[in-house]
Enzyme design. Structure first.
Site, PDB file in Angstrom:
ATOM      1  CG  HIS A 163       9.991   1.048  22.146  1.00  0.00           C
ATOM      2  ND1 HIS A 163      11.001   0.166  22.448  1.00  0.00           N
ATOM      3  CD2 HIS A 163      10.500   2.285  22.337  1.00  0.00           C
ATOM      4  CE1 HIS A 163      12.080   0.855  22.815  1.00  0.00           C
ATOM      5  NE2 HIS A 163      11.811   2.135  22.763  1.00  0.00           N
ATOM      6  CB  CYS A 250      14.719  -4.037  19.852  1.00  0.00           C
ATOM      7  SG  CYS A 250      14.718  -5.352  21.026  1.00  0.00           S
TER       8      CYS A 250
HETATM    9  C1  CIR Z   1      15.612  -0.404  26.910  1.00  0.00           C
HETATM   10  O1  CIR Z   1      14.857  -0.332  27.876  1.00  0.00           O
HETATM   11  O2  CIR Z   1      15.900   0.562  26.219  1.00  0.00           O
HETATM   12  C2  CIR Z   1      16.192  -1.765  26.556  1.00  0.00           C
HETATM   13  N1  CIR Z   1      16.485  -2.489  27.729  1.00  0.00           N
HETATM   14  C3  CIR Z   1      15.252  -2.549  25.697  1.00  0.00           C
HETATM   15  C4  CIR Z   1      14.999  -1.893  24.363  1.00  0.00           C
HETATM   16  C5  CIR Z   1      14.118  -2.692  23.486  1.00  0.00           C
HETATM   17  N2  CIR Z   1      13.982  -2.053  22.228  1.00  0.00           N
HETATM   18  C6  CIR Z   1      13.009  -2.305  21.365  1.00  0.00           C
HETATM   19  O3  CIR Z   1      12.106  -3.059  21.655  1.00  0.00           O
HETATM   20  N3  CIR Z   1      13.033  -1.647  20.223  1.00  0.00           N
END
Ligand code: CIR
Length: 255
Positions: A163, A250
């Site tokens: 991201h 997140c």
């Molecule tokens: C994913 O791959 O969507 C989750 N395992 C991790 C998301 C992390 N989100 C973020 O950094 N905003």
């Protein structure tokens, strides 16, 4: 002037949290330790004065505790995203039912995709990362919603990394922290940049909460660089979330 946060929404990781998406090769998370680290994170937010709403685990959605990806909050509107990973789309109904009680709701519609991890607010401007998870349609839809509410927006091609906020975050105002070698530094002209050393990329996901900076524990050089801003710094143990590509931002929606 930064907007102060009074609330945060988090979600407790479920017993299936090890089954989510990840690109890390750090092994499966230890679920009891993951829960302990998550609980400690909540306590830090509370100690910083936020009222924290803790949602229960969402069965069948192992990544749902990364709540930031499911919505973008401003004082005017809650934008429900359409996550780029199909396995995460089951998260949005539940988050919408919570946020609809707090704000007028807008939605990112197909074919748009957008993850909240790609959305970084710096003062009155939102930077929207175009990434593996967020496409042009999703970025444009969010931009137009934000514009209607008086914000500027700019799309930033993320290149590598999950991201936008995997590589850049605000440390307050226009002070930003970047991972080493971030290709889109130029998009943030007018901002002050702290660039971390190679190997410290994970620490670029630092989290500003009302003047205090949360940084992942275990990156002393990055911590030292961030400390030079003379703002309080809190170390947060994140080893288990990191195994699932999760960082400090997140784990919560802040508003
Ligand atoms: C994913 O791959 O969507 C989750 N395992 C991790 C998301 C992390 N989100 C973020 O950094 N905003």
């Amino acid at each position: 002037m930064d907007l102060l946060f009074s609330h945060a929404i988090v979600r407790t990781p479920g017993p299936d949290a090890g089954g989510g998406l990840t690109t890390a090769s750090l092994g499966r998370p230890d679920i009891p330790l993951l829960l302990a680290q998550h609980a400690a994170y909540i306590e830090i937010l509370r100690a910083l004065g936020l009222e924290v709403t803790v949602l229960p685990p969402l069965p069948g959605c192992p990544d749902a505790y990364f709540v930031e990806d499911a919505a973008v909050m401003t004082p005017e509107v809650a934008v429900i995203t359409r996550p780029g990973a199909p396995s995460r789309r089951g998260e949005i109904e539940s988050i919408e039912s919570v946020l609809a009680k707090m704000r007028p709701v807008a939605r990112i519609e197909a074919p748009g995709t957008l993850d909240g991890g790609d959305v970084l607010r710096v003062e009155n401007r939102f930077y929207i990362g175009r990434s593996e998870r967020t496409n042009d349609s999703g970025a444009g839809q969010l931009g137009r919603i934000l514009e209607k509410n008086g914000y500027e927006w700019r799309v930033v091609p993320v290149g590598s990394g999950l991201h936008l906020k995997s590589s850049v975050n605000t440390l307050g105002g226009r002070d930003l922290v970047f991972a080493a070698g971030t290709p889109f530094l130029d998009a943030f002209e007018g901002c002050r940049s702290i660039v971390l050393d190679p190997g410290d990329d994970y620490a670029a996901n630092a989290l500003w909460i009302n003047g205090t900076l949360l940084v992942p524990f275990g990156f002393p050089e990055a911590r030292w660089k961030i400390e030079q801003l003379s703002r309080p710094v809190i170390d947060v143990a994140m080893t288990e979330m990191r195994k699932m590509d999760g960082g400090l931002t997140c784990l919560s929606l802040r508003f």
